[in-house]
Design an enzyme around this catalytic site. Structure first.
Site, PDB file in Angstrom:
ATOM      1  N   THR A 122       0.760  -1.138   0.013  1.00 21.99           N
ATOM      2  CA  THR A 122      -0.013   0.091   0.051  1.00 21.99           C
ATOM      3  C   THR A 122       0.852   1.206  -0.061  1.00 21.99           C
ATOM      4  O   THR A 122       1.048   2.091   1.069  1.00 21.99           O
ATOM      5  CB  THR A 122      -0.811  -0.082   1.216  1.00 21.99           C
ATOM      6  OG1 THR A 122      -0.257  -0.262   2.534  1.00 21.99           O
ATOM      7  CG2 THR A 122      -2.113  -1.147   1.193  1.00 21.99           C
ATOM      8  N   ASN A 142       2.714   3.125  14.384  1.00 22.29           N
ATOM      9  CA  ASN A 142       3.711   3.769  13.697  1.00 22.29           C
ATOM     10  C   ASN A 142       3.971   4.992  13.570  1.00 22.29           C
ATOM     11  O   ASN A 142       5.350   5.374  13.406  1.00 22.29           O
ATOM     12  CB  ASN A 142       3.462   3.304  12.073  1.00 22.29           C
ATOM     13  CG  ASN A 142       4.089   1.943  11.837  1.00 22.29           C
ATOM     14  OD1 ASN A 142       4.285   1.155  12.826  1.00 22.29           O
ATOM     15  ND2 ASN A 142       3.699   1.483  10.610  1.00 22.29           N
ATOM     16  N   GLY A 202      19.968   9.144  14.907  1.00 17.57           N
ATOM     17  CA  GLY A 202      20.837   8.441  13.771  1.00 17.57           C
ATOM     18  C   GLY A 202      20.413   9.094  12.599  1.00 17.57           C
ATOM     19  O   GLY A 202      19.818  10.432  12.904  1.00 17.57           O
ATOM     20  N   CYS A 213       7.514   1.531   5.846  1.00 18.81           N
ATOM     21  CA  CYS A 213       6.524   1.662   6.526  1.00 18.81           C
ATOM     22  C   CYS A 213       6.407   3.033   7.226  1.00 18.81           C
ATOM     23  O   CYS A 213       5.516   3.996   6.907  1.00 18.81           O
ATOM     24  CB  CYS A 213       6.461   0.710   7.763  1.00 18.81           C
ATOM     25  SG  CYS A 213       5.954  -0.906   7.260  1.00 18.81           S
ATOM     26  N   LYS A 233       5.811   6.181   4.748  1.00 18.68           N
ATOM     27  CA  LYS A 233       4.437   6.155   4.028  1.00 18.68           C
ATOM     28  C   LYS A 233       3.402   6.137   5.054  1.00 18.68           C
ATOM     29  O   LYS A 233       2.279   6.971   4.669  1.00 18.68           O
ATOM     30  CB  LYS A 233       4.352   5.015   3.155  1.00 18.68           C
ATOM     31  CG  LYS A 233       3.829   3.718   3.875  1.00 18.68           C
ATOM     32  CD  LYS A 233       3.416   2.593   2.750  1.00 18.68           C
ATOM     33  CE  LYS A 233       3.517   1.390   3.524  1.00 18.68           C
ATOM     34  NZ  LYS A 233       2.166   1.142   4.148  1.00 18.68           N
ATOM     35  N   ARG A 254      13.950   0.578   0.890  1.00 18.19           N
ATOM     36  CA  ARG A 254      13.143   1.751   0.655  1.00 18.19           C
ATOM     37  C   ARG A 254      13.117   2.700   1.538  1.00 18.19           C
ATOM     38  O   ARG A 254      13.316   2.633   2.590  1.00 18.19           O
ATOM     39  CB  ARG A 254      11.845   0.935   0.765  1.00 18.19           C
ATOM     40  CG  ARG A 254      11.396   0.056  -0.466  1.00 18.19           C
ATOM     41  CD  ARG A 254       9.962  -0.658  -0.419  1.00 18.19           C
ATOM     42  NE  ARG A 254       9.956  -1.948   0.659  1.00 18.19           N
ATOM     43  CZ  ARG A 254       8.956  -2.545   0.586  1.00 18.19           C
ATOM     44  NH1 ARG A 254       7.931  -2.585   0.014  1.00 18.19           N
ATOM     45  NH2 ARG A 254       9.142  -3.627   1.528  1.00 18.19           N
TER      46      ARG A 254
HETATM   47  P1  NAD Z   1       6.182  -5.647  -0.516  1.00 14.91           P
HETATM   48  O1  NAD Z   1       6.035  -4.699  -1.334  1.00 14.91           O
HETATM   49  O2  NAD Z   1       7.422  -6.474  -0.088  1.00 14.91           O
HETATM   50  O3  NAD Z   1       5.268  -7.028  -1.120  1.00 14.91           O
HETATM   51  C1  NAD Z   1       3.986  -6.907  -1.779  1.00 14.91           C
HETATM   52  C2  NAD Z   1       3.813  -7.950  -2.666  1.00 14.91           C
HETATM   53  O4  NAD Z   1       2.605  -8.175  -3.144  1.00 14.91           O
HETATM   54  C3  NAD Z   1       4.578  -8.005  -3.802  1.00 14.91           C
HETATM   55  O5  NAD Z   1       5.458  -9.196  -4.135  1.00 14.91           O
HETATM   56  C4  NAD Z   1       3.818  -7.792  -5.129  1.00 14.91           C
HETATM   57  O6  NAD Z   1       4.254  -8.262  -6.256  1.00 14.91           O
HETATM   58  C5  NAD Z   1       2.629  -8.542  -4.672  1.00 14.91           C
HETATM   59  N1  NAD Z   1       1.069  -8.246  -5.164  1.00 14.91           N
HETATM   60  C6  NAD Z   1       0.678  -6.986  -5.493  1.00 14.91           C
HETATM   61  N2  NAD Z   1      -0.434  -7.279  -6.138  1.00 14.91           N
HETATM   62  C7  NAD Z   1      -0.720  -8.307  -5.814  1.00 14.91           C
HETATM   63  C8  NAD Z   1      -1.787  -9.062  -6.444  1.00 14.91           C
HETATM   64  N3  NAD Z   1      -2.941  -8.486  -6.797  1.00 14.91           N
HETATM   65  N4  NAD Z   1      -1.837 -10.367  -6.191  1.00 14.91           N
HETATM   66  C9  NAD Z   1      -0.820 -11.105  -5.714  1.00 14.91           C
HETATM   67  N5  NAD Z   1       0.177 -10.481  -5.240  1.00 14.91           N
HETATM   68  C10 NAD Z   1       0.367  -8.936  -5.339  1.00 14.91           C
HETATM   69  O7  NAD Z   1       5.118  -5.288   0.701  1.00 14.91           O
HETATM   70  P2  NAD Z   1       5.217  -5.512   2.203  1.00 14.91           P
HETATM   71  O8  NAD Z   1       6.527  -4.835   2.928  1.00 14.91           O
HETATM   72  O9  NAD Z   1       5.263  -6.790   2.619  1.00 14.91           O
HETATM   73  O10 NAD Z   1       4.137  -4.700   2.784  1.00 14.91           O
HETATM   74  C11 NAD Z   1       2.947  -5.227   2.741  1.00 14.91           C
HETATM   75  C12 NAD Z   1       1.752  -4.481   3.571  1.00 14.91           C
HETATM   76  O11 NAD Z   1       1.994  -4.716   4.991  1.00 14.91           O
HETATM   77  C13 NAD Z   1       1.937  -2.898   3.269  1.00 14.91           C
HETATM   78  O12 NAD Z   1       0.736  -2.719   3.584  1.00 14.91           O
HETATM   79  C14 NAD Z   1       2.903  -2.616   4.491  1.00 14.91           C
HETATM   80  O13 NAD Z   1       2.560  -1.128   4.861  1.00 14.91           O
HETATM   81  C15 NAD Z   1       2.425  -3.439   5.541  1.00 14.91           C
HETATM   82  N6  NAD Z   1       3.461  -3.765   6.486  1.00 14.91           N
HETATM   83  C16 NAD Z   1       4.729  -4.016   6.248  1.00 14.91           C
HETATM   84  C17 NAD Z   1       5.586  -4.162   7.278  1.00 14.91           C
HETATM   85  C18 NAD Z   1       7.179  -4.281   6.860  1.00 14.91           C
HETATM   86  O14 NAD Z   1       8.165  -4.409   7.750  1.00 14.91           O
HETATM   87  N7  NAD Z   1       7.441  -4.538   5.542  1.00 14.91           N
HETATM   88  C19 NAD Z   1       5.135  -4.294   8.585  1.00 14.91           C
HETATM   89  C20 NAD Z   1       4.027  -4.395   9.059  1.00 14.91           C
HETATM   90  C21 NAD Z   1       2.964  -3.978   8.011  1.00 14.91           C
END
Ligand code: NAD
Length: 437
Positions: A85, A208, A253, A260, A263, A328
Site C-alpha cells: 500500500t 507507527n 541516527g 512503513c 508512508k 526503501r
Molecule cells: P512488499 O512490497 O514487500 O510486497 C508486496 C507483494 O505483493 C509484492 O511481492 C507484489 O508483487 C505483490 N502483489 C501486488 N499485487 C498483487 C496481487 N494482486 N496479487 C498477488 N500479489 C500481489 O510489501 P510488504 O513490505 O510485505 O508490505 C505489505 C503490507 O504490509 C503494506 O501495506 C505494509 O505497509 C504492511 N506492513 C509492512 C511491514 C514491513 O515491515 N514491511 C510491517 C507491517 C506492515
C-alpha cells in the site's frame, strides 16, 4: 485451517510461512512470476533472518505451496491480503493493489470465507473492500482487519511471539476463527485485542506514527545537544531509565526510513487533512525526519566545503536498518544523492542491501557509485568513512585497518556506532550525532 496469502513481500511471505510452521496448509500467491519461481525452489526473494530454513521445512512437509493463480482461494477458510500500500504522489496510500486483489479474490471464494486485510490501510478501507467483494460475489463472506506489527530483521520472532494481536471485525464468527488461528502464538499470555475495523485500522497508524515520533524526538534533542555541547548518550540513558519513557526507539541516527514509517506518517497526515484535522505532532515528526536524513551530509559539507568534487566517501551500510536487504526510503539514498549532487563519489558496502540500493538510488547516480564486497576494501582510496546502517559487524572494527585504507582519518558516524574516546585515541577526526566530542 486452509489459508491463502495474497502478496509475498516481507509481511505476506513471513505470515504465510509462519502459519505453515504452526501446522496450517498455506498457499502464498504473488503476481510476480519470478518471485514465485524462486520460492518454489525454496529460495526466499527477500533477506530475512531464519526465513530460508522455515521455507525449506514447510515446503518439504507439503504445508506450504506457491502460485501465481487463485485456485487455492476456493478451499481456503481465510484469505489474507498482504499486498503493498505504497505512498501516492499526494501522500495518500495507494490502494490499487489491494482493491485489485480483493476483486480477484472475491470471484473465487466459497461461502463463509474470511477475507483478512493484513496490509496497512487507511481508516475506512475495510468498508470499501467489503463493497468491492460484495459486487463480485454472491457468496457469504466476512471482512477482518488484522494489522501486522512485525519488524523486518526480526520478522519471524515478532510474528511467532507478537506483543499483541489486533483483530478488527464486525461479527463474532470471524472473530472466533481469528482467535483460534492466533491462540498458539500468544500462549505466553500476550493479548488478542478484538475491536471494530475502524479502530484496528487506526491502531496500526497510531502505532507507527508514535514510533516515528520517538525517533524524530530524540534526533531533535540530539541536534540541540550538538549545539549546546551536551552528550545525547548520557541524556538518553538519563531519560530512558524512567519507565514512563522507556528505552526503545530513542537512538539518534540518520532518520527513519523503510517501507512503513515514511508512508504511514504521510498517509495519516493525509487522512486527517481529508477530515479537516491537522496532526501537528505527526507533521513535525515528518519535518524533523526530512532534515535528519541530510544532517550528516550537512556536517560533511561543513568539514570540506560545499563543493565536494574530487572527494570519495565510503558508506558502511545502505539498508534502512540492520538485518534487512530493504532500502526503501533509506536515508543512505538521500545522503548519497546529496553528496553526489555536490560533486562527490560514493563507494559502499552492505551485507545484503547492495542490489536493491543500486535500483533505488536511480540510474542518474550510477556512474558516481560503486558497490564493494568487503567493508575494508570499501575504504581504500576514500577520503572519509560514513556509517549509515547499524549492522553488527560494523560496531567493533579494526581502526588501524580503517586508518591504513582511508586517505584521511575522518569518520562521520551517522549511527553513533563507535566509542568517542576510542576513535579519538586512534587519531581520527570524528563526527557523530549529538555526541560530545
Ligand atoms: P512488499 O512490497 O514487500 O510486497 C508486496 C507483494 O505483493 C509484492 O511481492 C507484489 O508483487 C505483490 N502483489 C501486488 N499485487 C498483487 C496481487 N494482486 N496479487 C498477488 N500479489 C500481489 O510489501 P510488504 O513490505 O510485505 O508490505 C505489505 C503490507 O504490509 C503494506 O501495506 C505494509 O505497509 C504492511 N506492513 C509492512 C511491514 C514491513 O515491515 N514491511 C510491517 C507491517 C506492515
Amino acid at each position: 485451517m486452509k489459508i491463502t496469502v495474497i502478496g509475498t513481500g516481507y509481511v505476506g511471505l513471513v505470515s504465510g510461512t509462519c502459519f505453515a510452521e504452526i501446522g496450517h496448509t498455506v498457499t502464498c500467491v504473488d503476481i510476480d512470476e519470478s518471485k514465485v519461481a524462486m520460492m518454489r525452489r525454496g529460495e526466499s526473494p527477500i533477506f530475512e533472518p531464519g526465513l530460508n530454513d522455515l521455507l525449506e521445512r514447510n515446503i518439504k512437509a507439503e504445508r506450504l505451496t506457491f502460485s501465481t493463480g487463485l485456485e487455492s482461494v476456493k478451499d481456503s477458510k481465510s484469505i489474507f491480503l498482504a499486498v503493498g500500500t505504497p505512498s501516492g504522489d499526494d501522500g495518500s496510500a495507494n490502494l490499487s493493489y489491494l482493491f485489485q486483489a480483493a476483486e480477484d479474490v472475491a470471484k473465487n471464494i466459497s461461502d463463509d470465507a474470511i477475507i483478512v486485510i493484513k496490509s496497512t490501510v487507511p481508516i475506512g478501507t475495510c468498508e470499501k473492500v467489503k463493497e468491492i467483494v460484495a459486487k463480485n460475489t454472491n457468496k457469504k463472506f466476512h471482512i477482518v482487519n488484522n494489522p501486522e506489527f512485525l519488524k523486518e530483521g526480526s520478522a519471524i520472532e515478532d510474528f511467532m511471539r507478537p506483543d499483541r494481536v489486533v483483530i478488527g471485525h464486525n461479527d463474532p464468527e470471524a472473530a472466533n476463527a481469528m482467535e483460534e488461528l492466533y491462540e498458539p502464538l500468544v500462549k505466553q499470555g500476550n493479548p488478542i485485542y478484538m475491536m471494530s475495523n475502524l479502530s484496528a485500522e487506526m491502531t496500526k497508524y497510531a502505532a507507527n506514527c508514535f514510533l516515528a515520533t520517538k525517533i524524530s524526538f530524540i534526533n531533535d534533542i540530539a541536534r540541540l545537544c550538538d549545539t549546546l555541547g551536551a552528550d545525547i548518550n548520557e541524556v538518553r540513558q538519563g531519560i530512558s531509565s524512567d519507565r514512563r519513557i522507556g528505552s526503545h526507539f530513542l537512538y539518534p541516527g540518520p532518520g527513519y526510513g523503510g517501507s512503513c514509517f515514511p508512508k504511514d506518517v504521510k498517509a495519516l497526515i493525509y487522512t486527517a487533512k481529508e477530515h479537516g484535522h491537522t496532526l501537528r505532532v505527526v507533521e513535525s515528526t515528518e519535518d524533523v525526519n526530512d532534515e535528519q536524513k541530510l544532517y550528516m551530509a550537512t556536517k560533511i559539507k561543513k568539514h570540506y566545503g560545499s563543493n565536494l568534487s574530487g572527494k570519495t566517501f565510503a558508506f558502511w551500510g545502505v539498508a534502512f536498518k540492520a538485518n534487512t536487504d530493504d532500502v526503501r526510503e533509506s536515508p543512505a539514498i538521500y545522503m548519497a544523492q546529496d553528496l553526489i549532487d555536490a560533486g562527490a563519489k560514493v563507494r559502499f558496502f552492505d551485507p545484503e542491501g547492495g542490489p536493491n540500493f543500486m535500483k533505488a538510488v536511480g540510474e542518474k547516480y550510477h556512474k558516481s557509485i560503486e558497490e564493494v564486497s568487503n567493508k575494508y576494501d570499501c575504504l581504500s582510496g576514500c577520503d572519509a568513512m560514513v556509517t549509515v546502517t547499524e549492522w553488527r559487524e560494523f560496531s567493533t572494527p579494526d581502526f588501524s585497518e580503517i586508518s591504513a585504507r582511508l586517505n584521511e582519518k575522518v569518520i562521520f558516524d551517522a549511527r553513533n556506532l563507535f566509542k568517542t574516546q576510542k576513535v579519538l585515541d586512534e587519531g581520527f577526526t570524528y563526527y557523530a550525532i549529538g555526541k560530545k566530542i
